[in-house]
Motif scaffolding. Structure first.
Motif, PDB file in Angstrom:
ATOM      1  N   ARG A  18      31.684 -14.241 -24.691  1.00 19.22           N
ATOM      2  CA  ARG A  18      31.346 -15.597 -25.094  1.00 19.22           C
ATOM      3  C   ARG A  18      31.005 -16.480 -23.884  1.00 19.22           C
ATOM      4  O   ARG A  18      30.157 -17.370 -23.970  1.00 19.22           O
ATOM      5  N   PRO A 169      40.366 -24.342 -35.519  1.00 22.01           N
ATOM      6  CA  PRO A 169      39.412 -23.226 -35.583  1.00 22.01           C
ATOM      7  C   PRO A 169      39.594 -22.402 -36.846  1.00 22.01           C
ATOM      8  O   PRO A 169      40.710 -22.116 -37.270  1.00 22.01           O
ATOM      9  N   GLN A 170      38.484 -21.998 -37.422  1.00 24.05           N
ATOM     10  CA  GLN A 170      38.504 -21.216 -38.651  1.00 24.05           C
ATOM     11  C   GLN A 170      38.134 -19.754 -38.408  1.00 24.05           C
ATOM     12  O   GLN A 170      38.255 -18.930 -39.310  1.00 24.05           O
ATOM     13  N   THR A 171      37.673 -19.450 -37.204  1.00 27.50           N
ATOM     14  CA  THR A 171      37.292 -18.081 -36.869  1.00 27.50           C
ATOM     15  C   THR A 171      37.826 -17.736 -35.484  1.00 27.50           C
ATOM     16  O   THR A 171      38.155 -18.626 -34.685  1.00 27.50           O
ATOM     17  N   ILE A 172      37.895 -16.441 -35.202  1.00 30.29           N
ATOM     18  CA  ILE A 172      38.306 -16.004 -33.860  1.00 30.29           C
ATOM     19  C   ILE A 172      37.311 -16.517 -32.830  1.00 30.29           C
ATOM     20  O   ILE A 172      37.693 -16.947 -31.740  1.00 30.29           O
ATOM     21  N   GLU A 173      36.037 -16.498 -33.167  1.00 29.75           N
ATOM     22  CA  GLU A 173      35.006 -16.972 -32.238  1.00 29.75           C
ATOM     23  C   GLU A 173      35.217 -18.437 -31.881  1.00 29.75           C
ATOM     24  O   GLU A 173      35.094 -18.831 -30.720  1.00 29.75           O
ATOM     25  N   ALA A 174      35.555 -19.265 -32.855  1.00 26.91           N
ATOM     26  CA  ALA A 174      35.798 -20.682 -32.597  1.00 26.91           C
ATOM     27  C   ALA A 174      37.024 -20.867 -31.719  1.00 26.91           C
ATOM     28  O   ALA A 174      37.066 -21.758 -30.862  1.00 26.91           O
ATOM     29  N   ASP A 177      35.944 -19.805 -28.178  1.00 27.64           N
ATOM     30  CA  ASP A 177      35.028 -20.770 -27.573  1.00 27.64           C
ATOM     31  C   ASP A 177      35.757 -21.977 -26.995  1.00 27.64           C
ATOM     32  O   ASP A 177      35.312 -22.561 -26.000  1.00 27.64           O
TER      33      ASP A 177
END
Length: 213
Positions: A18, A169-174, A177
């Motif tokens: 990321r 955050p709602q996702t691992i990516e969020a 980040d």
């Protein structure tokens, strides 16, 4: 702007991925000198299912979603102590080690230059440039902590892989980040400010103490 990015064998390959993606999207990074340790190749294969063994620029571009012909990322061999990042006379803005293993952190703290990651980090410190280390370990023992303190005193920015949650955050990516944006802040790179704390006009009732009431 030119930045060196090193990926070591600590858990957290997604942070490296990321970071590179957002650097590419920043619009100001013209070149990334990428150094990947052998352990990092193993961890990336386990955690992300990506094979970075012997990866050239074209394969890295594919991993990052960039055109295969992109010249943004220049892969540097770990054993090449004659590469550009190994010299203080070669100008660049700084370096980030993400994630940073305790072995790498200890080597940098001791001033060792046994590979290009160690040497590039040492050069970054001695030239007074920005060095960001993202340690990923739990729990820290006293050696880890003393090495981090020594590096902080030498001018390094220590940003543990500990993301915040106030942006919900709602996702691992969020979640990832949020940490990556802090890294970019310390490197002076622009990014979306969607996870930046903006303050609240009035604190929730449960944050008001009985005295305040």
């Amino acid at each position: 702007m030119e930045i060196t990015v090193a990926i070591t064998g600590a858990s957290g390959s997604i942070y490296a991925h990321r970071t590179l993606v957002h650097m590419a999207a920043s619009g100001v990074v013209e070149r990334v000198n990428l150094i990947v340790s052998e352990s990092a190749e193993t961890v990336a294969r386990v955690e992300l299912g990506v094979d970075l063994r012997g990866a050239d620029a074209a394969r890295i571009n594919e991993w990052l979603g960039l055109p295969r012909e992109s010249k943004l990322v220049q892969v540097q061999r770990l054993d090449n102590l004659a590469a550009r990042p190994a010299s203080g006379s070669y100008r660049q803005e700084g370096m980030v080690v993400v994630p940073c293993s305790m072995g790498t952190l200890g080597a940098i703290a001791a001033g060792l230059s046994t590979n290009l990651i160690h040497r590039a980090a040492d050069v970054t410190l001695k030239e007074g440039r920005r060095l960001v280390l993202v340690p990923s370990e739990s729990p820290y023992n006293i050696i880890h902590l003393e090495n981090m303190l020594r590096l902080a005193r030498a001018g390094a920015h220590i940003i543990p892989a500990s993301s915040g949650f106030y942006h919900r955050p709602q996702t691992i990516e969020a979640l990832v980040d949020h940490l990556v944006f802090r890294v970019l802040d310390h490197l002076g790179l622009p990014h979306t400010d969607q996870t930046r704390w903006k303050g609240i006009a009035e604190p929730p009732h449960e944050l008001i103490t009985a005295k305040d009431e």
